[in-house]
Motif scaffolding. Structure first.
Motif, PDB file in Angstrom:
ATOM      1  N   VAL A 203       0.841  -1.156   0.202  1.00 10.49           N
ATOM      2  CA  VAL A 203       0.103  -0.019  -0.059  1.00 10.49           C
ATOM      3  C   VAL A 203       0.843   1.353  -0.149  1.00 10.49           C
ATOM      4  CG1 VAL A 203      -1.589   1.327   1.439  1.00 10.49           C
ATOM      5  CG2 VAL A 203      -1.786  -1.081   1.059  1.00 10.49           C
ATOM      6  N   THR A 204       1.875   1.447   0.888  1.00  9.69           N
ATOM      7  CA  THR A 204       2.883   2.487   0.676  1.00  9.69           C
ATOM      8  C   THR A 204       3.650   2.352  -0.530  1.00  9.69           C
ATOM      9  OG1 THR A 204       3.601   1.855   3.116  1.00  9.69           O
ATOM     10  CG2 THR A 204       5.057   3.336   1.922  1.00  9.69           C
ATOM     11  N   VAL A 205       4.112   1.575  -1.449  1.00  9.52           N
ATOM     12  CA  VAL A 205       4.431   1.619  -2.476  1.00  9.52           C
ATOM     13  C   VAL A 205       3.454   2.120  -3.685  1.00  9.52           C
ATOM     14  CG1 VAL A 205       5.478   0.435  -4.400  1.00  9.52           C
ATOM     15  CG2 VAL A 205       6.253   0.035  -2.258  1.00  9.52           C
ATOM     16  N   ALA A 206       2.468   1.671  -3.304  1.00  2.96           N
ATOM     17  CA  ALA A 206       1.218   2.082  -4.139  1.00  2.96           C
ATOM     18  C   ALA A 206       1.139   3.818  -4.159  1.00  2.96           C
ATOM     19  CB  ALA A 206      -0.119   1.421  -3.845  1.00  2.96           C
ATOM     20  N   ALA A 207       0.956   4.397  -2.895  1.00  2.00           N
ATOM     21  CA  ALA A 207       0.819   5.370  -2.667  1.00  2.00           C
ATOM     22  C   ALA A 207       1.987   6.483  -3.159  1.00  2.00           C
ATOM     23  CB  ALA A 207       0.660   5.977  -1.061  1.00  2.00           C
ATOM     24  N   VAL A 208       3.252   5.965  -3.156  1.00  2.08           N
ATOM     25  CA  VAL A 208       4.292   6.848  -3.485  1.00  2.08           C
ATOM     26  C   VAL A 208       4.499   6.842  -4.854  1.00  2.08           C
ATOM     27  CG1 VAL A 208       6.838   6.902  -3.272  1.00  2.08           C
ATOM     28  CG2 VAL A 208       5.798   6.227  -1.336  1.00  2.08           C
ATOM     29  N   VAL A 209       4.330   5.589  -5.496  1.00  2.00           N
ATOM     30  CA  VAL A 209       4.322   5.646  -7.124  1.00  2.00           C
ATOM     31  C   VAL A 209       3.062   6.508  -7.603  1.00  2.00           C
ATOM     32  CG1 VAL A 209       4.166   4.261  -9.043  1.00  2.00           C
ATOM     33  CG2 VAL A 209       5.706   3.315  -7.007  1.00  2.00           C
ATOM     34  N   GLY A 210       2.017   6.120  -7.137  1.00  7.31           N
ATOM     35  CA  GLY A 210       0.962   6.720  -7.592  1.00  7.31           C
ATOM     36  C   GLY A 210       0.930   8.314  -7.641  1.00  7.31           C
ATOM     37  N   ALA A 211       1.595   8.845  -6.428  1.00  5.91           N
ATOM     38  CA  ALA A 211       1.757  10.202  -6.415  1.00  5.91           C
ATOM     39  C   ALA A 211       2.622  10.733  -7.545  1.00  5.91           C
ATOM     40  CB  ALA A 211       2.293  10.654  -5.016  1.00  5.91           C
ATOM     41  N   GLU A 212       3.690  10.140  -7.797  1.00  8.74           N
ATOM     42  CA  GLU A 212       4.563  10.735  -8.858  1.00  8.74           C
ATOM     43  C   GLU A 212       4.016  10.422 -10.252  1.00  8.74           C
ATOM     44  OE1 GLU A 212       7.789  11.866  -8.753  1.00  8.74           O
ATOM     45  OE2 GLU A 212       7.048  11.950  -6.536  1.00  8.74           O
ATOM     46  N   ILE A 213       3.319   9.720 -10.407  1.00  5.23           N
ATOM     47  CA  ILE A 213       2.443   9.267 -11.797  1.00  5.23           C
ATOM     48  C   ILE A 213       1.418  10.168 -11.971  1.00  5.23           C
ATOM     49  CG2 ILE A 213       1.205   7.719 -13.254  1.00  5.23           C
ATOM     50  CD1 ILE A 213       2.532   5.358 -11.945  1.00  5.23           C
ATOM     51  N   HIS A 214       0.700  10.755 -10.875  1.00  2.95           N
ATOM     52  CA  HIS A 214       0.084  11.750 -10.811  1.00  2.95           C
ATOM     53  C   HIS A 214       0.202  13.183 -11.352  1.00  2.95           C
ATOM     54  CE1 HIS A 214      -2.619  15.123  -8.601  1.00  2.95           C
ATOM     55  NE2 HIS A 214      -3.536  14.580  -9.473  1.00  2.95           N
ATOM     56  N   SER A 215       1.600  13.189 -10.717  1.00  4.00           N
ATOM     57  CA  SER A 215       2.202  14.398 -11.210  1.00  4.00           C
ATOM     58  C   SER A 215       2.749  14.608 -12.543  1.00  4.00           C
ATOM     59  CB  SER A 215       3.711  14.407 -10.161  1.00  4.00           C
ATOM     60  OG  SER A 215       4.318  15.835 -10.749  1.00  4.00           O
ATOM     61  N   LEU A 216       2.892  13.338 -13.132  1.00  5.46           N
ATOM     62  CA  LEU A 216       3.396  13.255 -14.584  1.00  5.46           C
ATOM     63  C   LEU A 216       1.902  13.495 -15.399  1.00  5.46           C
ATOM     64  CD1 LEU A 216       5.567  10.219 -14.803  1.00  5.46           C
ATOM     65  CD2 LEU A 216       6.352  12.570 -15.366  1.00  5.46           C
ATOM     66  N   LEU A 217       0.932  12.994 -15.018  1.00  9.17           N
ATOM     67  CA  LEU A 217      -0.247  12.756 -15.527  1.00  9.17           C
ATOM     68  C   LEU A 217      -1.040  14.352 -15.827  1.00  9.17           C
ATOM     69  CD1 LEU A 217      -2.336  11.012 -16.863  1.00  9.17           C
ATOM     70  CD2 LEU A 217      -3.448  10.662 -14.684  1.00  9.17           C
ATOM     71  N   ILE A 218      -0.678  15.107 -14.899  1.00  9.41           N
ATOM     72  CA  ILE A 218      -1.388  16.251 -14.958  1.00  9.41           C
ATOM     73  C   ILE A 218      -0.502  17.605 -15.667  1.00  9.41           C
ATOM     74  CG2 ILE A 218      -2.841  16.119 -13.070  1.00  9.41           C
ATOM     75  CD1 ILE A 218      -0.872  17.820 -11.196  1.00  9.41           C
ATOM     76  N   GLY A 219       0.840  17.045 -16.019  1.00  8.56           N
ATOM     77  CA  GLY A 219       1.714  17.962 -16.679  1.00  8.56           C
ATOM     78  C   GLY A 219       2.791  18.259 -15.878  1.00  8.56           C
ATOM     79  N   GLU A 220       3.896  17.267 -15.779  1.00  3.25           N
ATOM     80  CA  GLU A 220       5.168  17.795 -14.943  1.00  3.25           C
ATOM     81  C   GLU A 220       6.104  18.417 -15.905  1.00  3.25           C
ATOM     82  OE1 GLU A 220       6.634  15.224 -11.717  1.00  3.25           O
ATOM     83  OE2 GLU A 220       8.038  14.805 -13.127  1.00  3.25           O
ATOM     84  N   SER A 221       6.869  19.286 -15.481  1.00  2.19           N
ATOM     85  CA  SER A 221       7.951  19.952 -15.955  1.00  2.19           C
ATOM     86  C   SER A 221       8.938  18.996 -16.117  1.00  2.19           C
ATOM     87  CB  SER A 221       8.063  21.175 -15.382  1.00  2.19           C
ATOM     88  OG  SER A 221       9.386  21.748 -15.901  1.00  2.19           O
ATOM     89  N   ALA A 222       9.800  19.105 -17.326  1.00  2.36           N
ATOM     90  CA  ALA A 222      11.014  18.415 -17.607  1.00  2.36           C
ATOM     91  C   ALA A 222      12.247  19.536 -17.197  1.00  2.36           C
ATOM     92  CB  ALA A 222      10.938  17.964 -18.953  1.00  2.36           C
ATOM     93  N   GLU A 223      12.504  19.440 -15.969  1.00  2.00           N
ATOM     94  CA  GLU A 223      13.271  20.620 -15.427  1.00  2.00           C
ATOM     95  C   GLU A 223      14.805  20.542 -16.311  1.00  2.00           C
ATOM     96  OE1 GLU A 223      13.175  23.339 -13.653  1.00  2.00           O
ATOM     97  OE2 GLU A 223      10.929  22.788 -13.781  1.00  2.00           O
ATOM     98  N   ASP A 224      15.148  19.631 -16.646  1.00  2.00           N
ATOM     99  CA  ASP A 224      16.541  19.304 -17.142  1.00  2.00           C
ATOM    100  C   ASP A 224      16.317  19.914 -18.621  1.00  2.00           C
ATOM    101  OD1 ASP A 224      15.021  17.313 -17.841  1.00  2.00           O
ATOM    102  OD2 ASP A 224      16.823  16.041 -18.409  1.00  2.00           O
ATOM    103  N   VAL A 225      15.335  19.455 -19.365  1.00  2.00           N
ATOM    104  CA  VAL A 225      15.370  20.093 -20.653  1.00  2.00           C
ATOM    105  C   VAL A 225      15.110  21.638 -20.422  1.00  2.00           C
ATOM    106  CG1 VAL A 225      13.736  20.285 -22.851  1.00  2.00           C
ATOM    107  CG2 VAL A 225      14.479  18.087 -21.682  1.00  2.00           C
ATOM    108  N   ARG A 226      14.203  22.243 -19.534  1.00  2.54           N
ATOM    109  CA  ARG A 226      13.652  23.594 -19.645  1.00  2.54           C
ATOM    110  C   ARG A 226      15.219  24.324 -19.294  1.00  2.54           C
ATOM    111  NH1 ARG A 226      13.448  27.728 -16.461  1.00  2.54           N
ATOM    112  NH2 ARG A 226      13.983  26.593 -14.730  1.00  2.54           N
TER     113      ARG A 226
END
Length: 300
Positions: A203-226
């Motif tokens: 459940v902990t892994v699900a929450a941590v991974v899910g939070a990161e994927i959620h950030s990508l899903l809503i449009g996460e910045s590619a900071e190295d490219v920027r």
């Protein structure tokens, strides 16, 4: 990192987890171990994870259409989110329930030595699967720590595979310790607690991974490219000011939006030529950049 590397990592993990799941299932039936049953369920869930991830990668490779002009690359995020929240969580909650039930309704464990041998073999196979995932991410990870890579990666499918491999390896260790304590003491409560700990881990892994994927899903910045683009633009003679640079992850690609003030003496034709040259250079330097929208302006 190429899609080919991601698919290889996922298929390798699927093969390893299927073999582990079958071995654990046999050992769970033979021994009556709750933590072994939880581990078997975890491995079957992992197999399901990899099937969904492959589906997501295949669907994200579909060509762009008039309705979806930027293609379907973000679809891989959706399937990865399904893996994180549905399979991880279901596997975790079931393992907690199974451990709770076994704690209040103890069952004798038989042939525990066989179960211990299966767990040791599974630990070796899972370690090899994790090694494959780490090898696949090597190019993208670079000199970053594993946690830094996890926080910045755009490869949701590899994020999930790595997360589940780490969870599986830790879960196997917990199961081994729990079953070992049960064998030494004769107290089946250790085995039941092992199952609950494995469930909490999932459940902990699900929450941590899910939070990161959620950030990508809503449009996460590619900071190295920027950062790379910002530095490049500021060094160009035709650019007076860089007002804004957006670089948004879109699956394996990046969409870039630029607002900059160019020298006022440039004619329209000259400005167009300068912009085209800068866009070509940006794409050559940053291979993930697929779209660039360049706006000339004199204010933020």
């Amino acid at each position: 990192m190429s899609d080919n590397n991601s698919i290889k990592a996922v298929l390798y993990a699927f093969t390893a987890n299927l073999g582990i799941a079958l071995a654990k299932s046999g050992a769970a039936v033979w021994t009556g171990s709750g933590s072994m049953l939880a581990e078997a369920i975890h491995s079957y869930a992992d197999c399901g994870n990899q099937v969904l991830l492959v589906i997501g990668m295949k669907r994200s490779a579909k060509a762009a259409t008039q309705k979806h002009p930027m293609g379907y690359e973000r679809e891989s995020y959706i399937w990865s989110m399904m893996v994180a929240f549905i399979l991880f969580s279901i596997g975790g909650v079931f393992a907690i329930y199974e451990g709770w039930d076994r704690y209040h309704h103890p069952q004798a464990i038989e042939n525990a030595k066989i179960a211990l041998l299966v767990l040791l073999a599974a630990i070796i196979m899972e370690a090899l699967s994790l090694k494959g995932a780490l090898s696949a991410m090597k190019e993208e990870k670079g000199k970053q720590s594993l946690w830094q890579w996890f926080k910045t990666t755009h490869s949701s499918e590899l994020m999930v595979v790595t997360g589940e491999d780490i969870a599986a390896l830790l879960g196997l260790v917990f199961a081994l310790v729990a079953l070992g304590l049960t064998v030494m003491t004769g107290n089946t409560a250790f085995d039941a607690l092992g199952s609950m700990i494995i469930g909490l881990l999932l459940v902990t892994v699900a929450a941590v991974v899910g939070a990161e994927i959620h950030s990508l899903l809503i449009g996460e910045s590619a900071e190295d490219v920027r950062t790379s683009i910002q530095t490049y633009l500021e060094a160009q003679a035709c650019v007076m000011r860089v007002l804004n640079v957006w670089a948004i992850n879109h699956g394996n690609s990046v969409m870039v939006a630029i607002k900059a003030e160019l020298k006022p003496e440039l004619s329209v034709h000259s400005a167009v030529q300068e912009i085209n040259a800068m866009e070509r250079q940006i794409k050559q330097t940053n291979s993930r950049v697929k779209w660039i929208f360049f706006e000339i302006d004199d204010k933020d």
